[in-house]
Design a protein around this motif. Structure first.
Motif, PDB file in Angstrom:
ATOM      1  N   GLY A  20       0.827  -1.216   0.000  1.00 40.41           N
ATOM      2  CA  GLY A  20       0.000   0.000   0.000  1.00 40.41           C
ATOM      3  C   GLY A  20       0.853   1.255   0.000  1.00 40.41           C
ATOM      4  N   THR A  45      -6.413  -3.377  -2.254  1.00 40.95           N
ATOM      5  CA  THR A  45      -6.548  -1.958  -2.629  1.00 40.95           C
ATOM      6  C   THR A  45      -5.240  -1.419  -3.227  1.00 40.95           C
ATOM      7  OG1 THR A  45      -5.890  -1.120  -0.444  1.00 40.95           O
ATOM      8  CG2 THR A  45      -8.251  -1.521  -0.812  1.00 40.95           C
ATOM      9  N   SER A  46      -4.392  -2.316  -3.689  1.00 43.57           N
ATOM     10  CA  SER A  46      -3.111  -1.840  -4.235  1.00 43.57           C
ATOM     11  C   SER A  46      -2.702  -2.770  -5.361  1.00 43.57           C
ATOM     12  CB  SER A  46      -2.045  -1.854  -3.137  1.00 43.57           C
ATOM     13  OG  SER A  46      -1.915  -3.153  -2.609  1.00 43.57           O
ATOM     14  N   ALA A  86      -8.031  -1.632   4.305  1.00 45.23           N
ATOM     15  CA  ALA A  86      -8.479  -0.563   3.417  1.00 45.23           C
ATOM     16  C   ALA A  86      -8.374   0.723   4.228  1.00 45.23           C
ATOM     17  CB  ALA A  86      -9.915  -0.818   2.988  1.00 45.23           C
ATOM     18  N   SER A  88      -8.642   4.263   2.503  1.00 47.98           N
ATOM     19  CA  SER A  88      -9.279   5.462   1.953  1.00 47.98           C
ATOM     20  C   SER A  88     -10.790   5.278   2.067  1.00 47.98           C
ATOM     21  CB  SER A  88      -8.889   5.659   0.495  1.00 47.98           C
ATOM     22  OG  SER A  88      -9.764   4.936  -0.343  1.00 47.98           O
ATOM     23  N   ARG A  90     -13.115   5.767   0.021  1.00 45.75           N
ATOM     24  CA  ARG A  90     -13.721   5.079  -1.123  1.00 45.75           C
ATOM     25  C   ARG A  90     -13.561   3.558  -0.969  1.00 45.75           C
ATOM     26  NH1 ARG A  90     -12.836   8.082  -6.483  1.00 45.75           N
ATOM     27  NH2 ARG A  90     -14.161   9.448  -5.258  1.00 45.75           N
ATOM     28  N   ASP A  91     -12.365   3.138  -0.534  1.00 46.95           N
ATOM     29  CA  ASP A  91     -12.112   1.701  -0.391  1.00 46.95           C
ATOM     30  C   ASP A  91     -12.924   1.097   0.752  1.00 46.95           C
ATOM     31  OD1 ASP A  91     -10.316   1.671  -2.489  1.00 46.95           O
ATOM     32  OD2 ASP A  91      -8.563   1.978  -1.199  1.00 46.95           O
ATOM     33  N   ARG A 191      -2.931   6.847  -4.941  1.00 54.23           N
ATOM     34  CA  ARG A 191      -3.728   6.664  -6.161  1.00 54.23           C
ATOM     35  C   ARG A 191      -4.640   7.877  -6.353  1.00 54.23           C
ATOM     36  NH1 ARG A 191      -6.910   2.186  -4.324  1.00 54.23           N
ATOM     37  NH2 ARG A 191      -5.971   2.709  -2.351  1.00 54.23           N
ATOM     38  N   HIS A 193      -7.448   8.250  -7.653  1.00 53.42           N
ATOM     39  CA  HIS A 193      -8.901   8.102  -7.495  1.00 53.42           C
ATOM     40  C   HIS A 193      -9.264   7.301  -6.250  1.00 53.42           C
ATOM     41  CE1 HIS A 193      -9.292  10.064 -11.276  1.00 53.42           C
ATOM     42  NE2 HIS A 193      -8.395   9.234 -11.779  1.00 53.42           N
ATOM     43  N   ASP A 194      -8.450   7.393  -5.209  1.00 47.52           N
ATOM     44  CA  ASP A 194      -8.777   6.584  -4.027  1.00 47.52           C
ATOM     45  C   ASP A 194      -9.713   7.327  -3.069  1.00 47.52           C
ATOM     46  OD1 ASP A 194      -7.267   8.243  -2.415  1.00 47.52           O
ATOM     47  OD2 ASP A 194      -5.850   6.706  -1.776  1.00 47.52           O
ATOM     48  N   ARG A 196      -9.224  10.149  -1.475  1.00 48.78           N
ATOM     49  CA  ARG A 196      -8.661  10.994  -0.432  1.00 48.78           C
ATOM     50  C   ARG A 196      -8.420  12.398  -0.977  1.00 48.78           C
ATOM     51  NH1 ARG A 196      -4.918   6.635   2.903  1.00 48.78           N
ATOM     52  NH2 ARG A 196      -4.536   5.605   0.949  1.00 48.78           N
TER      53      ARG A 196
END
Ligand code: NAD
Length: 321
Positions: A20, A45-46, A86, A88, A90-91, A191, A193-194, A196
């Motif tokens: 990550g 998530t990575s 996870a 973020s 979104r995650d 990332r 689009h994560d 944050r």
């Protein structure tokens, strides 16, 4: 258990969540410090690409494994950093049950590895354990203000449970544990689009798209450059301190100010616009780092403008943006 204040030396580290964003930077720092590293990650998530630059080190190994399952029996280390979760919004909103399991079963399995190997254990907890704090700045003695059933609770309560399990292992098994409460960390490798704030603002600014500030934008965040954060995690591991210890940068900015800095630094033409507030979004976030300064001799060194410039430079080059 050994006394706080002792400086530990490590030969081999296990870093869960090592692929990550924070984990990869931590692996890099540990290798620089001549510590052998085993990164354990299920890549939920990575991506393994994050580790490309580390694979050339002969003292680095990657093990693909889900920490909610018992750790491979051949794993051994003298320090275990447990970062797998996870992280973020979104995650964790997309993976609510997996996030609760990583914080509960995953933390127990990582603790069990540390107990078996008689290793130092460092839990990557979070400022989110303070919830929407009623005390400001947040000191480690504050118990927090968390909504246990809201959408964010899957992350906040998993981390609170992880802290409780870590404390129970220390009391019941004498495991040499430490808890780091990490505040908002940013830097190269995030990332776009994560979900944050900083990668989202940078991505929008570099594309000259509107920079979307949630709610009034007057809510505050204290942002810490990732190199400082991972130095703090290592300083905590090397100390004998059980924590919890806040690891963050006390320099506080409103979300709108962060957007303005990013717009200036990138020379972007993006307008800054307001969008709907996030449910249970904390209104103020600022660590009191007196304990980290006194007990670990640690404090952040990289200021927000410098850190944001370095991160913006990386985002300009990043192929996946
Ligand atoms: P990240 O999403 O970039 O990395 C988390 C890593 O954990 C990923 O590689 C993911 O694949 C792995 N993972 C998740 N569930 C797993 C499982 N069941 N088994 C194995 N691997 C699993 O997040 P990050 O920003 O690097 O955060 C790392 C840690 O630091 C997290 O525990 C997070 O809660 C904590 N933290 C981060 C911040 C921050 O601002 N980045 C702030 C506070 C706390």
């Amino acid at each position: 258990m050994t006394d706080p204040g002792v400086t530990r030396r490590f030969a081999r580290a296990v870093v869960t969540g090592g692929a990550g964003f924070v984990g990869a930077h931590l692996c890099e720092l540990l290798l620089e410090e001549d510590i052998e590293v085993i990164a354990v990650d299920n890549l939920v998530t990575s991506s393994a690409d994050t580790l490309d630059h580390l694979r050339r080190h002969e003292r680095f190994r990657f093990v693909r494994h889900d920490v909610t399952q018992p750790m491979p029996p051949d794993l051994a280390a003298d320090v275990v950093f447990h970062l797998a979760s996870a992280a973020s919004p979104r995650d964790y909103l997309a993976l609510p049950i997996e996030t609760l399991r990583a914080g509960s079963h995953g933390t127990e399995n990582a603790l069990e590895l540390a107990r078996r190997a008689r290793a130092r254990f460092v839990l990557a907890s979070t400022s989110e354990v303070y919830g929407d704090p009623l005390e400001h700045p947040q000191r480690e003695g504050y118990w927090g203000n968390v909504n246990p059933i809201g959408p964010r609770s899957v992350y906040d309560e998993a981390k609170r449970y992880g802290e409780a399990m870590t404390s129970a292992y220390r009391r019941e098994h004498g495991t040499d544990t430490a808890i780091a409460r990490i505040f908002n960390t940013y830097g190269p490798g995030m990332r776009a689009h994560d979900g944050r704030m900083i990668p989202a603002f940078l991505d929008q600014a570099l594309k000259n798209e509107p920079i979307t500030v949630t709610g009034t934008g007057e809510q505050t965040r204290s942002i810490c450059y990732v190199e400082d954060t991972v130095r703090g995690l290592l300083a905590l591991a090397r100390s004998g301190h059980p924590g919890p210890v806040n690891i963050g940068n006390p320099y506080e900015l409103t979300v709108r100010q962060v957007a303005e800095r990013i717009k200036d630094i990138t020379g972007s033409a993006s307008p800054i616009v307001s969008v709907d507030a996030v449910v249970d979004d904390p209104q103020r976030r600022c660590p009191d780092i007196t304990l980290a300064r006194d007990a670990l001799g640690w404090e952040p060194k990289i200021d927000a403008d410098d850190g944001l410039r370095r991160t913006a430079a990386w985002f300009r080059r990043a192929p996946s943006r």
